[in-house]
Design an enzyme around this catalytic site. Structure first.
Site, PDB file in Angstrom:
ATOM      1  N   ARG A 167      44.613  11.344  -8.820  1.00  0.00           N
ATOM      2  CA  ARG A 167      44.878  12.932  -9.750  1.00  0.00           C
ATOM      3  C   ARG A 167      46.124  12.262 -10.222  1.00  0.00           C
ATOM      4  O   ARG A 167      46.583  12.428 -11.349  1.00  0.00           O
ATOM      5  CB  ARG A 167      44.113  13.840  -9.889  1.00  0.00           C
ATOM      6  CG  ARG A 167      43.322  14.344  -9.796  1.00  0.00           C
ATOM      7  CD  ARG A 167      43.098  15.731  -9.722  1.00  0.00           C
ATOM      8  NE  ARG A 167      41.609  16.170  -9.677  1.00  0.00           N
ATOM      9  CZ  ARG A 167      40.255  16.032  -9.956  1.00  0.00           C
ATOM     10  NH1 ARG A 167      39.947  15.335 -10.888  1.00  0.00           N
ATOM     11  NH2 ARG A 167      39.635  16.433  -9.666  1.00  0.00           N
TER      12      ARG A 167
ATOM     13  N   ASP B 141      31.784   9.917 -20.945  1.00  0.00           N
ATOM     14  CA  ASP B 141      31.658   8.506 -20.076  1.00  0.00           C
ATOM     15  C   ASP B 141      30.366   8.473 -20.411  1.00  0.00           C
ATOM     16  O   ASP B 141      29.949   7.920 -21.729  1.00  0.00           O
ATOM     17  CB  ASP B 141      31.333   8.382 -18.784  1.00  0.00           C
ATOM     18  CG  ASP B 141      30.541   7.217 -17.489  1.00  0.00           C
ATOM     19  OD1 ASP B 141      30.207   6.566 -18.321  1.00  0.00           O
ATOM     20  OD2 ASP B 141      30.821   7.719 -16.796  1.00  0.00           O
TER      21      ASP B 141
ATOM     22  N   ASP C 100      40.272  11.098 -10.883  1.00  0.00           N
ATOM     23  CA  ASP C 100      40.112  10.974  -9.556  1.00  0.00           C
ATOM     24  C   ASP C 100      38.395  10.602  -9.011  1.00  0.00           C
ATOM     25  O   ASP C 100      37.942  10.426  -9.696  1.00  0.00           O
ATOM     26  CB  ASP C 100      40.482  12.039  -8.805  1.00  0.00           C
ATOM     27  CG  ASP C 100      38.580  12.991  -8.722  1.00  0.00           C
ATOM     28  OD1 ASP C 100      38.581  13.248  -9.259  1.00  0.00           O
ATOM     29  OD2 ASP C 100      38.210  13.549  -7.992  1.00  0.00           O
TER      30      ASP C 100
HETATM   31  P1  IMP Z   1      29.847  11.927 -18.445  1.00  0.00           P
HETATM   32  O1  IMP Z   1      29.559  13.424 -18.586  1.00  0.00           O
HETATM   33  O2  IMP Z   1      28.764  10.892 -18.173  1.00  0.00           O
HETATM   34  O3  IMP Z   1      30.675  12.147 -20.246  1.00  0.00           O
HETATM   35  O4  IMP Z   1      31.339  12.726 -17.762  1.00  0.00           O
HETATM   36  C1  IMP Z   1      32.608  13.321 -17.533  1.00  0.00           C
HETATM   37  C2  IMP Z   1      33.271  13.590 -16.956  1.00  0.00           C
HETATM   38  O5  IMP Z   1      33.146  12.363 -15.418  1.00  0.00           O
HETATM   39  C3  IMP Z   1      34.803  13.368 -17.368  1.00  0.00           C
HETATM   40  O6  IMP Z   1      35.754  14.795 -17.398  1.00  0.00           O
HETATM   41  C4  IMP Z   1      35.274  13.192 -15.490  1.00  0.00           C
HETATM   42  O7  IMP Z   1      35.474  14.447 -14.912  1.00  0.00           O
HETATM   43  C5  IMP Z   1      34.427  12.052 -14.801  1.00  0.00           C
HETATM   44  N1  IMP Z   1      34.306  11.107 -15.367  1.00  0.00           N
HETATM   45  C6  IMP Z   1      33.571   9.874 -15.801  1.00  0.00           C
HETATM   46  N2  IMP Z   1      34.312   8.049 -15.884  1.00  0.00           N
HETATM   47  C7  IMP Z   1      34.975   8.286 -15.111  1.00  0.00           C
HETATM   48  C8  IMP Z   1      36.310   7.244 -14.699  1.00  0.00           C
HETATM   49  O8  IMP Z   1      35.791   6.388 -14.651  1.00  0.00           O
HETATM   50  N3  IMP Z   1      37.163   8.501 -13.250  1.00  0.00           N
HETATM   51  C9  IMP Z   1      36.996   9.846 -13.122  1.00  0.00           C
HETATM   52  N4  IMP Z   1      35.871  10.533 -13.787  1.00  0.00           N
HETATM   53  C10 IMP Z   1      35.440  10.044 -15.199  1.00  0.00           C
END
Ligand code: IMP
Length: 180
Positions: free
Chosen positions: A169, A106, A163
């Site tokens: 999940r 994300d 989730d």
């Molecule tokens: P980041 O550090 O922002 O890239 O987020 C990574 C982690 O956030 C992922 O491994 C997911 O566990 C969680 N995550 C990010 N976006 C989503 C979403 O749309 N739904 C559920 N979990 C998310």
């Protein structure tokens, strides 16, 4: 359109179970080609990647060691920006090829942080495989996701391991939050 309701919010189907499996197989085909003979350590990131990793490795035809790590950055539907290591790697990764398997990238904060942490232990190489990616929310533009299943819009998704506050999940398909 198929939809599910969680805590009063509606999520609409984005990828069916069958569509996910086509993506998983195509990722595995590329990875099988690239990792033949390299005996990598495959590191799946809990909790979200457990279902994806389980399906992906069933297609692997190269020798490898499989480990889980548990990182956490999310609170509800927002990335907190702070990474907690709840389960660490207990294996020497120096001079090894590492393949990180993640459910979704994300902001990229989690994997940027984790890649830097692993790099300090002098692996030969680190690559990332993520089922989904939200390119519009990526903060770390230099984060190289070599194997990406599908780019999606910047909306919250659930299902297939992903989730919302520990719910959703188990769903075999992936659903996206409907904008009201
Ligand atoms: P980041 O550090 O922002 O890239 O987020 C990574 C982690 O956030 C992922 O491994 C997911 O566990 C969680 N995550 C990010 N976006 C989503 C979403 O749309 N739904 C559920 N979990 C998310």
């Amino acid at each position: 359109m198929k939809s599910v309701s969680l805590n009063g919010k509606i999520f609409e189907e984005l990828l069916s179970g069958d569509e996910i499996q086509v993506i998983v197989k195509s990722l595995a085909t590329k990875i099988n080609k690239d990792y033949a003979g390299l005996n990598p350590i495959v590191v799946a990131v809990l909790d979200g990647a457990f279902m994806f990793a389980a399906d992906l490795v069933r297609h692997f035809n190269f020798e490898h060691q499989f480990r889980f790590v548990k990182l956490s950055s999310y609170k509800g539907m927002e990335s907190s920006g702070e990474i907690t290591h709840l389960l660490d790697l207990d294996i020497n990764i120096s001079d090894r090829n590492i393949l990180i398997v993640e459910d979704i990238v994300d902001t990229g904060v989690t994997l940027h942080h984790y890649q830097r942490k692993l790099s300090a232990q002098a692996p030969k190489n680190i690559e990332i495989c993520s089922l989904l990616m939200k390119p519009n929310s990526l903060q770390h533009k230099d984060l190289a996701v070599k194997y990406c299943g599908q780019d999606i819009a910047d909306e919250f998704v659930i299902g297939y391991g992903l989730d919302w506050d520990y719910q959703g999940r188990h769903l075999p398909a992936i659903y996206q939050l409907r904008k009201d």
